[in-house]
Design a protein around this motif. Structure first.
Motif, short mmCIF file in Angstrom:
data_model
loop_
_atom_site.label_atom_id
_atom_site.label_comp_id
_atom_site.label_asym_id
_atom_site.label_seq_id
_atom_site.Cartn_x
_atom_site.Cartn_y
_atom_site.Cartn_z
N ILE D 134 15.40 -47.93 101.83
CA ILE D 134 16.42 -47.12 102.50
C ILE D 134 15.79 -45.99 103.32
O ILE D 134 16.26 -45.67 104.41
CB ILE D 134 17.37 -46.49 101.44
N GLU D 135 14.72 -45.40 102.82
CA GLU D 135 14.13 -44.26 103.50
C GLU D 135 13.65 -44.67 104.91
O GLU D 135 13.95 -44.01 105.90
CB GLU D 135 12.95 -43.69 102.71
N ARG D 138 16.56 -45.60 107.14
CA ARG D 138 17.22 -44.40 107.69
C ARG D 138 16.37 -43.79 108.79
O ARG D 138 16.90 -43.34 109.81
CB ARG D 138 17.43 -43.36 106.57
N SER D 142 17.51 -43.00 112.52
CA SER D 142 17.31 -41.66 113.10
C SER D 142 16.49 -41.76 114.39
O SER D 142 16.77 -41.07 115.37
CB SER D 142 16.58 -40.75 112.11
N TRP D 239 23.81 -39.13 112.17
CA TRP D 239 23.34 -39.71 110.89
C TRP D 239 21.87 -39.42 110.63
O TRP D 239 21.27 -40.02 109.74
CB TRP D 239 23.68 -41.18 110.75
N ASP D 242 21.41 -35.52 106.29
CA ASP D 242 21.73 -36.10 104.98
C ASP D 242 23.23 -36.19 104.75
O ASP D 242 23.71 -37.11 104.08
CB ASP D 242 21.11 -35.26 103.86
N TRP D 245 24.92 -39.45 105.02
CA TRP D 245 24.62 -40.45 104.00
C TRP D 245 25.23 -40.10 102.66
O TRP D 245 25.48 -40.98 101.83
CB TRP D 245 23.11 -40.66 103.91
N ASN D 248 28.63 -41.37 103.06
CA ASN D 248 28.69 -42.84 103.20
C ASN D 248 27.64 -43.50 102.32
O ASN D 248 26.74 -44.19 102.81
CB ASN D 248 28.47 -43.23 104.66
N PRO D 249 27.76 -43.30 101.01
CA PRO D 249 26.66 -43.72 100.14
C PRO D 249 26.43 -45.24 100.11
O PRO D 249 25.33 -45.68 99.85
CB PRO D 249 27.08 -43.19 98.77
N ARG D 250 27.45 -46.01 100.38
CA ARG D 250 27.26 -47.46 100.22
C ARG D 250 27.16 -48.20 101.56
O ARG D 250 27.22 -49.43 101.61
CB ARG D 250 28.40 -48.10 99.40
N LEU D 251 26.99 -47.43 102.62
CA LEU D 251 27.05 -48.03 103.95
C LEU D 251 26.05 -49.17 104.14
O LEU D 251 26.36 -50.20 104.74
CB LEU D 251 26.80 -46.95 105.01
N LEU D 252 24.84 -49.01 103.61
CA LEU D 252 23.79 -50.00 103.88
C LEU D 252 23.72 -51.10 102.82
O LEU D 252 22.82 -51.92 102.84
CB LEU D 252 22.45 -49.29 103.99
#
Ligand SMILES: Nc1nc2c(ncn2[C@H]2C[C@H](O)[C@@H](COP(=O)(O)OP(=O)(O)OP(=O)(O)O)O2)c(=O)[nH]1
Ligand SMILES: Nc1nc2c(ncn2[C@H]2C[C@H](O)[C@@H](COP(=O)(O)OP(=O)(O)OP(=O)(O)O)O2)c(=O)[nH]1
Ligand SMILES: Nc1nc2c(ncn2[C@H]2C[C@H](O)[C@@H](COP(=O)(O)OP(=O)(O)OP(=O)(O)O)O2)c(=O)[nH]1
Ligand SMILES: Nc1nc2c(ncn2[C@H]2C[C@H](O)[C@@H](COP(=O)(O)OP(=O)(O)OP(=O)(O)O)O2)c(=O)[nH]1
Ligand SMILES: O=P(O)(O)OP(=O)(O)OP(=O)(O)O
Ligand SMILES: O=P(O)(O)OP(=O)(O)OP(=O)(O)O
Ligand SMILES: O=P(O)(O)OP(=O)(O)OP(=O)(O)O
Ligand SMILES: O=P(O)(O)OP(=O)(O)OP(=O)(O)O
Ligand SMILES: [Mg+2]
Ligand SMILES: [Mg+2]
Ligand SMILES: [Mg+2]
Ligand SMILES: [Mg+2]
Ligand SMILES: [Mg+2]
Ligand SMILES: [Mg+2]
Ligand SMILES: [Mg+2]
Ligand SMILES: [Mg+2]
Ligand SMILES: [Mg+2]
Ligand SMILES: [Mg+2]
Ligand SMILES: [Mg+2]
Ligand SMILES: [Mg+2]
Lengths: 254, 254, 254, 254
Positions: D134-135, D138, D142, D239, D242, D245, D248-252
């Motif tokens: 995820i990092e 993201r 970005s 986005w 932070d 995210w 929208n914690p479950r977006l990915l």
């Protein structure tokens, strides 16, 4: 020279950054090799210790290997997800590791097999697999240890039955369809063997990692002093269980 | 087991059908290895013959290798374009070859280096390159032989100058900017050396291939008879020239 | 920016030099697409000519495409073995070709389908396959033309039977187990259709290539003059036969 | 047919399991395309909304796309790490997405550009990049948004200067060496423009995702009722922060 253009046919094989790399090597045709060299059954401690010796050479040579796991004729080398060895070129990594392992196997053979003569040079295959996160990497490591356990339990039963006078065919039939519990029970009831008393190296394989160990070092003055130095250590823990990873939280970080 | 899903992370690495595969191996850090083992300069025949021995093991083990070429600390193995070895899986081919070569190097060391003790196990890297047609494959083979020639001519001059009393720095300066002709001339005029008299194995490297050879074979009756059998033979021909390929029209066909 | 490091996760996908590249595209779900747009059965000339138009756009855009072959909902673009388009980056080549083809399909739809309204935008998949020599490349091209022939012969019989009053199920059963000869015979005996009289574009698909054609060009003075200029031409030849390649010896050379 | 063997030259291109796949497409030669179609400067809302429309078609077609991000002539489609689309075959995924996008671009053109005639069919390239966690994913997102911001701030200043009477060369010189703050200041002091008042779609690009939206649906009875249905929604959030995210914690997750 005018022929140098042929180098352009070499294609880039760099591996994805940010993932763990596992290089697993496996003896080629070790069914034949172990039988020609009269390996003890079901496990030959000399062979396992030789394998571990070769693997420790690999760790000492390649910093990026954070941990290794061996059993039977195979070894897995885990490279940290930040590993930059050979710019992550796949073929470079696998071939450098496997060739060092194979040459070490011959080099150190005598140290473990003594008068048993090495009849021919062994070969190993190697592959690199990418694992993107700790969970799947741990599952990989568990997979190999479960494999060790299942094979060893079976082989222990099989050879115990054979030693007790059964033919290989009879032994196979006796074990056909049995579960782990049945096999433990068989060993205990029929032969008084507690499977858990069998050496951990046979039941669980070998985990090789870097650790800080105490060592006596001779100073220039001749005086011996104790020093803490990094060295490859070998354990035979159960790393399928969470406990192992709670105790070794940074093991895979490199 | 429930962990077996991790095997799905192994990706297919099969190579394109219908192209020649060249597996080139090269000693890792042989600058150091050759110096620690006091290799003779500029060429150590023992080393080259050991390399050839290891390569012949590879040919004997892998049918699909149609020819091999070695020089310095490297060897190229050419697999026929129809090769089906390991279903053309790239990692399998390169690692099986390189590990057999490396273990053989240790295994046969003593046969060539006698009392010179092997101090540590050597490693080799390996890569596979696809060549789609005879022309570019021949150019590859020429590339390696030209490399052998250029390095050997330079090294011969360099060490001849050093032996004659020059410092390495002076020798280097003397050779800086010189062409092949200049170097031949230097050897001849200053040292009376005709470069072409230097052993072909040094000047051209070694070509290993299958051939039919006569061999005396002992019959069951005890009587010795001559038989024609296939064997790996080593030559030191110039295969940059067309003549070689006219004489060996089917060499690359497998 | 500090985020740019993510670009390092893009891996090199350059294709082997010296081999022909075939980019084959194929309509996604054209079973549904053709039925929703009432394509004529078994062949819709409008659709085939639209496909050819889109393909000719691809040839005009990408020099390295030496010839293209289309049938049904697919097109194969052959890139010369020397092609350097996008440095032979696989994804670049396939996506640039397929997206131009797809956008052209919508762009030129009306020119071929007139009042038949395009109901939704179509998609195509694409893949790149490397072919190392002329023989296998010719076999690839024959493979696609044989596929065209077999499907078209079957479809022609099927729809002729259906038009004659048979149900689809009956038509299928009638054709089940028949060979090419049987199908030709069926068309001829039962319906008086000589299969060879069916338009070649249906039986053999379309070959698109560059050629020099005569064209009337208007001079600055207003006077029209004839000029020979390169243009994409479409033929429906049988290129399974050697004759085609004898007549077009340099077609695949680029 | 006897030609079918040529299919064996198609190599497996499946992508690593367990990693996010980003398919980024980018208009080919949109410098020319935007100028030939008189796109408004520095941003053409019609163009951006057309891009978003095409992207929403992609989301509707491919379940595995969890979110998409667009700006300028590019769009990134994020596929969930569990995505099994086309068995994760790389070429299939990229070409199906890019061709649908390109055909949609032509298909919907008129809806956004009205009387502005589309002069030729556009093409896009596409590539797939694997991101293992995820990092880094993201950071990828970005990266694209920062790129949007930097280009848009520059272009806004540039065209504001040009509109104010400066030549392109003078505008460029005025901006040379300036930082973000300087550019904000320039807009505000010299032209009274508060950069933050510029539409978010220009400053931040467009995020497309699935969400539940209220919709009036006509029942069979004719009565209209409100229903909650999934639909693609477009937002222009920041986005990089932070906060996005956390909201929208479950977006990915897909
Ligand atoms: N007696 C004995 N045999 C062993 C020992 N460790 C491994 N082996 C044998 C058992 C198996 O036959 C073989 C390892 O199995 P593999 O699946 O790797 O097969 P193998 O190496 O024959 O073929 P491969 O080239 O890997 O496909 O090595 C040992 O300690 N003692
Ligand atoms: N004295 C001596 N040295 C040799 C002989 N054959 C090879 N060598 C040495 C010369 C070079 O230093 C080295 C081979 O050069 P490489 O380019 O392969 O370099 P090296 O193996 O050190 O590094 P690498 O790991 O391949 O990048 O081996 C020999 O017959 N005699
Ligand atoms: N009626 C009619 N149908 C055609 C014509 N050309 C192609 N088709 C149809 C027949 C097949 O259903 C379909 C092409 O077959 P494919 O094997 O490519 O299947 P399809 O595109 O449905 O699935 P795919 O996404 O390629 O796996 O297109 C035509 O001229 N007329
Ligand atoms: N006037 C105008 N131009 C735009 C707009 N959006 C994108 N563009 C132009 C600006 C750039 O020249 C071009 C996008 O830059 P790229 O780096 O993708 O270059 P381009 O597509 O020309 O080449 P490429 O084939 O991607 O390497 O599209 C817009 O809304 N208005
Ligand atoms: O060698 P096996 O049969 O234990 O299984 P594998 O190693 O996964 O097979 P392969 O060596 O062919 O990759
Ligand atoms: O090892 P070098 O420097 O002779 O050249 P190379 O083998 O082409 O380089 P690498 O080993 O890094 O592929
Ligand atoms: O699509 P098919 O079934 O005609 O055959 P294919 O194109 O070889 O299969 P895929 O599209 O899955 O590569
Ligand atoms: O197209 P650019 O120059 O913005 O940068 P890129 O997309 O990373 O380059 P390429 O299209 O050649 O991959
Ligand atoms: Mg195996
Ligand atoms: Mg084995
Ligand atoms: Mg094994
Ligand atoms: Mg090298
Ligand atoms: Mg070397
Ligand atoms: Mg070398
Ligand atoms: Mg298909
Ligand atoms: Mg189709
Ligand atoms: Mg089709
Ligand atoms: Mg680009
Ligand atoms: Mg662009
Ligand atoms: Mg762009």
């Amino acid at each position: 020279s005018k022929y140098e253009y042929v180098k352009k046919f070499e294609l880039d094989d760099r591996l994805l950054p940010g993932v763990w790399l596992v290089c697993r090597i496996d003896g080629r045709g070790f069914h034949k090799f172990t039988s020609e060299h009269a390996f003890r059954k079901p496990n030959d401690l000399r062979a396992l210790e030789l394998m571990n010796k070769c693997a420790s050479r690999v760790l000492e040579e390649f910093d990026d290997v954070v941990v290794a796991y061996g059993q039977s004729d195979e070894f897995s080398f885990v490279l940290s997800k930040e590993a930059a060895l050979f710019k992550r070129r796949s073929a470079k990594i696998s071939t450098a590791i496997v060739s060092l392992f194979a040459s070490s196997y011959v080099f150190y053979w005598k140290e473990y097999f003594h008068e048993e003569v090495l009849r021919y040079p062994p070969a190993f295959d190697a592959r690199i697999v990418c694992y993107p996160n700790i969970e799947v990497l741990r599952d990989y490591l568990s997979w190999r240890q479960v494999d060790c356990h299942i094979n060893n339990l079976y082989n222990t039963c099989f050879w115990t039955l054979v030693e007790s006078g059964k033919s290989p065919k009879e032994a196979e039939e006796r074990l056909c369809g049995t579960f782990s519990d049945d096999k433990n029970e068989l060993l205990f009831s029929d032969f008084g063997i507690n499977y858990n008393d069998i050496p951990a190296i046979f039941r669980r394989g070998s985990i090789l990692r870097w650790d800080l160990v105490d060592k006596m070092v001779k100073r220039a003055s001749g005086k011996e002093v104790q020093r803490v130095i990094p060295a490859v250590v070998t354990v035979h823990d159960d790393w399928i269980k969470d406990a192992f990873w709670i105790e070794n939280p940074r093991l895979l970080e490199g």
